[in-house]
Design a protein around this motif. Structure first.
Motif, PDB file in Angstrom:
ATOM      1  N   ILE A  60       0.841  -1.201   0.000  1.00 19.99           N
ATOM      2  CA  ILE A  60       0.000   0.000   0.000  1.00 19.99           C
ATOM      3  C   ILE A  60       0.879   1.255   0.000  1.00 19.99           C
ATOM      4  CG2 ILE A  60      -0.155   0.160   2.539  1.00 19.99           C
ATOM      5  CD1 ILE A  60      -3.147   0.905   2.159  1.00 19.99           C
ATOM      6  N   THR A  61       0.368   2.302  -0.616  1.00 16.21           N
ATOM      7  CA  THR A  61       1.076   3.587  -0.622  1.00 16.21           C
ATOM      8  C   THR A  61       0.371   4.529   0.345  1.00 16.21           C
ATOM      9  OG1 THR A  61       1.646   3.239  -2.942  1.00 16.21           O
ATOM     10  CG2 THR A  61       1.902   5.477  -2.089  1.00 16.21           C
ATOM     11  N   VAL A  62       1.139   5.146   1.229  1.00 10.38           N
ATOM     12  CA  VAL A  62       0.566   6.057   2.224  1.00 10.38           C
ATOM     13  C   VAL A  62       0.781   7.493   1.768  1.00 10.38           C
ATOM     14  CG1 VAL A  62       0.486   6.656   4.680  1.00 10.38           C
ATOM     15  CG2 VAL A  62       1.277   4.385   3.990  1.00 10.38           C
ATOM     16  N   SER A  63      -0.282   8.267   1.798  1.00 13.69           N
ATOM     17  CA  SER A  63      -0.208   9.676   1.402  1.00 13.69           C
ATOM     18  C   SER A  63       0.670  10.455   2.385  1.00 13.69           C
ATOM     19  CB  SER A  63      -1.625  10.273   1.393  1.00 13.69           C
ATOM     20  OG  SER A  63      -1.566  11.676   1.437  1.00 13.69           O
ATOM     21  N   ASP A  67       0.844  11.773   9.396  1.00 16.85           N
ATOM     22  CA  ASP A  67       2.115  11.908  10.127  1.00 16.85           C
ATOM     23  C   ASP A  67       2.833  10.561  10.186  1.00 16.85           C
ATOM     24  OD1 ASP A  67       1.448  10.387  12.532  1.00 16.85           O
ATOM     25  OD2 ASP A  67       0.205  12.074  13.149  1.00 16.85           O
ATOM     26  N   ALA A  68       4.102  10.618  10.592  1.00 18.51           N
ATOM     27  CA  ALA A  68       4.972   9.431  10.542  1.00 18.51           C
ATOM     28  C   ALA A  68       4.450   8.293  11.404  1.00 18.51           C
ATOM     29  CB  ALA A  68       6.381   9.817  10.976  1.00 18.51           C
ATOM     30  N   ILE A  69       3.880   8.621  12.572  1.00 21.79           N
ATOM     31  CA  ILE A  69       3.392   7.560  13.475  1.00 21.79           C
ATOM     32  C   ILE A  69       2.198   6.848  12.856  1.00 21.79           C
ATOM     33  CG2 ILE A  69       2.246   7.123  15.702  1.00 21.79           C
ATOM     34  CD1 ILE A  69       4.112   9.254  16.918  1.00 21.79           C
ATOM     35  N   ALA A  70       1.248   7.638  12.319  1.00 22.97           N
ATOM     36  CA  ALA A  70       0.058   7.034  11.696  1.00 22.97           C
ATOM     37  C   ALA A  70       0.459   6.168  10.499  1.00 22.97           C
ATOM     38  CB  ALA A  70      -0.915   8.120  11.258  1.00 22.97           C
ATOM     39  N   ALA A  71       1.397   6.651   9.695  1.00 22.31           N
ATOM     40  CA  ALA A  71       1.857   5.893   8.524  1.00 22.31           C
ATOM     41  C   ALA A  71       2.516   4.586   8.953  1.00 22.31           C
ATOM     42  CB  ALA A  71       2.840   6.735   7.713  1.00 22.31           C
ATOM     43  N   ARG A  72       3.328   4.670  10.020  1.00 27.36           N
ATOM     44  CA  ARG A  72       4.004   3.475  10.522  1.00 27.36           C
ATOM     45  C   ARG A  72       2.995   2.451  11.040  1.00 27.36           C
ATOM     46  NH1 ARG A  72       9.100   2.132  12.168  1.00 27.36           N
ATOM     47  NH2 ARG A  72       9.196   0.504  13.735  1.00 27.36           N
ATOM     48  N   GLN A  73       1.979   2.937  11.742  1.00 26.03           N
ATOM     49  CA  GLN A  73       0.946   2.029  12.265  1.00 26.03           C
ATOM     50  C   GLN A  73       0.209   1.330  11.124  1.00 26.03           C
ATOM     51  OE1 GLN A  73      -0.914   5.111  14.769  1.00 26.03           O
ATOM     52  NE2 GLN A  73      -0.693   3.735  16.500  1.00 26.03           N
ATOM     53  N   LEU A  74      -0.123   2.089  10.094  1.00 30.62           N
ATOM     54  CA  LEU A  74      -0.827   1.527   8.933  1.00 30.62           C
ATOM     55  C   LEU A  74       0.032   0.463   8.251  1.00 30.62           C
ATOM     56  CD1 LEU A  74      -3.131   1.574   6.772  1.00 30.62           C
ATOM     57  CD2 LEU A  74      -1.870   3.408   5.644  1.00 30.62           C
ATOM     58  N   LEU A  75       1.283   0.826   7.951  1.00 34.20           N
ATOM     59  CA  LEU A  75       2.175  -0.099   7.234  1.00 34.20           C
ATOM     60  C   LEU A  75       2.482  -1.351   8.072  1.00 34.20           C
ATOM     61  CD1 LEU A  75       4.674   2.500   5.703  1.00 34.20           C
ATOM     62  CD2 LEU A  75       2.969   1.163   4.452  1.00 34.20           C
ATOM     63  N   ALA A  76       2.704  -1.141   9.378  1.00 36.99           N
ATOM     64  CA  ALA A  76       3.029  -2.282  10.245  1.00 36.99           C
ATOM     65  C   ALA A  76       1.846  -3.231  10.386  1.00 36.99           C
ATOM     66  CB  ALA A  76       3.466  -1.782  11.626  1.00 36.99           C
TER      67      ALA A  76
END
Length: 358
Positions: A60-63, A67-76
Motif C-alpha cells: 500500500i502507498t501512504v499519502s 504523520d509518521a506515526i500514523a503511517a508506521r501504524q498503517l504499514l506495520a
C-alpha cells in the motif's frame, strides 16, 4: 559447530529490505532455510524479526498528509500479516510450524506479565514451534517503544535463558573505527572491560531500522554480562547463520562472563519499567559496587525521588544523579521514607534482587 542448545536470532530491517524499501524475498528465503537446518540439528530457535513496515510498503502507498506515526501504524498493521505469512510458507517447506508473538514494553514491566509471556514462549518451543517475535508497532508509539528490535532481542534472550543471541545486520560486525576507512578492522572478540564504544563506533542509524551500532554494542555488553554470548554478523552474506555457528566467518562476538539468576536477567532489562527512583550516598554506592554482595540498607538512602510499591522495580542513583543499578523493592516508598537514614533497618533491596550497571 558451537554447542548452543537455545539461540535467539534477530534479523534487522536492513537485512530483510532492498535499497528501494521493499522486502528482499530471496534473502528471507535463504535465512529461513538456514534456520530450518539449525533447528534440524536439535537447536531451539526464537526469531526476532523486523520487516513489517517494509512488507506493508510493498502492499500500500501512504499519502504524505499522514504523520509518521500514523503511517508506521498503517504499514506495520498490514505488513505484519504479510511478513508472518511469508515465514509460515517458507518454514512449511521444511515441515516446521512458526507462530506470531507481538509485544510492547508494557509486557516486560510487571513480573506476572513477564512470566505469562515466558510461559507462552516455552510451550511453543516444547512443541517444536519457532516463535517469531516483533514489536507491536500498531500500539507502540514513541515513549512505549523499544529502542529497537535489538533491545527486544536482548530481553527475549534473557527471559528464555538462551545461550546465545545472533544479531544480523548489514555490516560484518563492530569496527574499531569508521568502516569506510582503510585502516579500520573488525573487533572479533569483546571481553567485558567496560569498553566505551561511543569513542569509535558510528552513531548513525541504519537506513530502515531504528537502531544504530552504538545501541547494538551497549545491548550486547549488557546481555553478555548476564551469561549469554552475543554475535553481531552480516546477514546479507550467504550462509551467515551456519558460518557464525561453525565460527568460519569474521564477525564480532561478545564473550559471556557470568550467569545471572532469572530474576536478575529480568531486572537488568527493566530500566524502562522502573517506577521509583532512590538516591543513595557515596558510602552506599561504594558498598554496592564493591565485589562483595551487598544489599541496599535505608541508612545509605538520602532521598526518595518518586513513589513505588513493594515488588516494583526501582532505579538507584548516586548524589550526582548517575544510575548505579536497578532492584526490586522489598517494601513501598512510604516505609522507605520512614526508615531513610536509620540504622538496623530491613534492606530496601536485597542483593539477590539487585542488578548493578558497572
Amino acid at each position: 559447530m558451537i554447542t548452543y542448545k537455545r539461540i535467539v536470532i534477530k534479523i534487522g530491517s536492513n537485512v530483510l529490505t532492498q535499497s528501494n524499501g521493499l522486502p528482499d524475498q530471496q534473502r528471507i528465503g535463504k535465512l529461513a532455510e538456514q534456520i530450518a537446518t539449525i533447528k534440524q540439528q536439535g537447536i531451539e530457535v526464537i526469531l526476532v524479526s523486523s520487516g513489517a513496515v517494509a512488507a506493508g510498503r510493498s502492499l500500500i502507498t501512504v499519502s504524505d498528509k499522514y504523520d509518521a506515526i500514523a503511517a508506521r501504524q498503517l504499514l506495520a498493521s498490514i505488513g505484519q500479516v504479510k511478513l508472518i505469512n511469508t515465514y509460515a510458507q517458507l518454514f512449511e517447506k521444511h515441515n516446521i510450524l512458526c507462530s506470531q508473538v507481538l509485544v510492547t514494553t508494557e509486557d516486560f514491566k510487571g513480573r506476572q506479565h513477564y512470566l505469562n509471556m515466558k510461559n507462552c514462549l516455552e510451550i511453543l518451543l516444547q512443541h517444536q514451534v519457532i516463535p517469531i517475535v516483533n514489536e507491536n508497532d500498531v500500539v507502540s508509539v514513541t515513549e512505549l517503544m523499544f529502542t529497537d528490535n535489538d533491545e527486544l532481542a536482548g530481553l527475549i534472550a534473557s527471559m528464555l535463558n538462551a545461550q546465545a543471541l545472533i544479531i544480523l545486520t548489514n555490516v560484518d560486525g563492530i569496527y574499531d573505527g569508521n568502516p569506510n576507512d582503510e585502516g579500520s578492522a573488525i573487533i572479533e572478540e569483546v571481553i567485558d572491560t567496560g569498553i566505551d564504544f561511543a569513542s569509535f563506533v558510528s552513531s548513525g542509524r541504519s537506513q530502515f531500522g531504528r537502531g544504530g551500532m552504538i545501541t547494538k554494542s551497549h545491548m550486547a555488553q549488557k546481555t553478555a554480562r548476564l551469561g549469554i554470548a552475543v554475535h553481531i554478523a552480516n546477514g546479507t552474506r550467504d550462509n551467515i547463520l551456519i558460518d557464525v555457528l561453525t565460527n568460519t566467518v569474521t564477525h564480532t562476538r561478545f564473550i559471556p562472563n557470568k550467569t545471572a539468576s532469572e530474576k536478575k536477567k529480568w531486572i537488568a532489562h527493566s530500566e524502562k519499567s522502573a517506577t521509583g527512583i532512590v538516591q543513595v550516598n557515596t558510602g552506599a554506592k561504594v558498598a554496592l559496587i564493591s565485589s562483595k554482595a551487598t544489599s541496599l540498607l535505608p541508612v545509605g538512602i538520602v532521598n526518595i525521588l518518586t513513589d513505588f510499591k513493594k515488588g516494583e522495580i526501582i532505579k538507584l542513583i548516586d548524589e550526582q544523579n548517575g544510575l548505579i543499578g536497578l532492584g526490586i523493592a522489598e517494601y513501598g516508598a512510604d516505609k522507605a521514607k520512614e526508615s531513610m537514614g536509620k540504622k538496623n533497618q530491613k534492606p530496601l533491596v536485597h542483593y539477590d534482587y539487585l542488578y548493578l550497571l558497572g
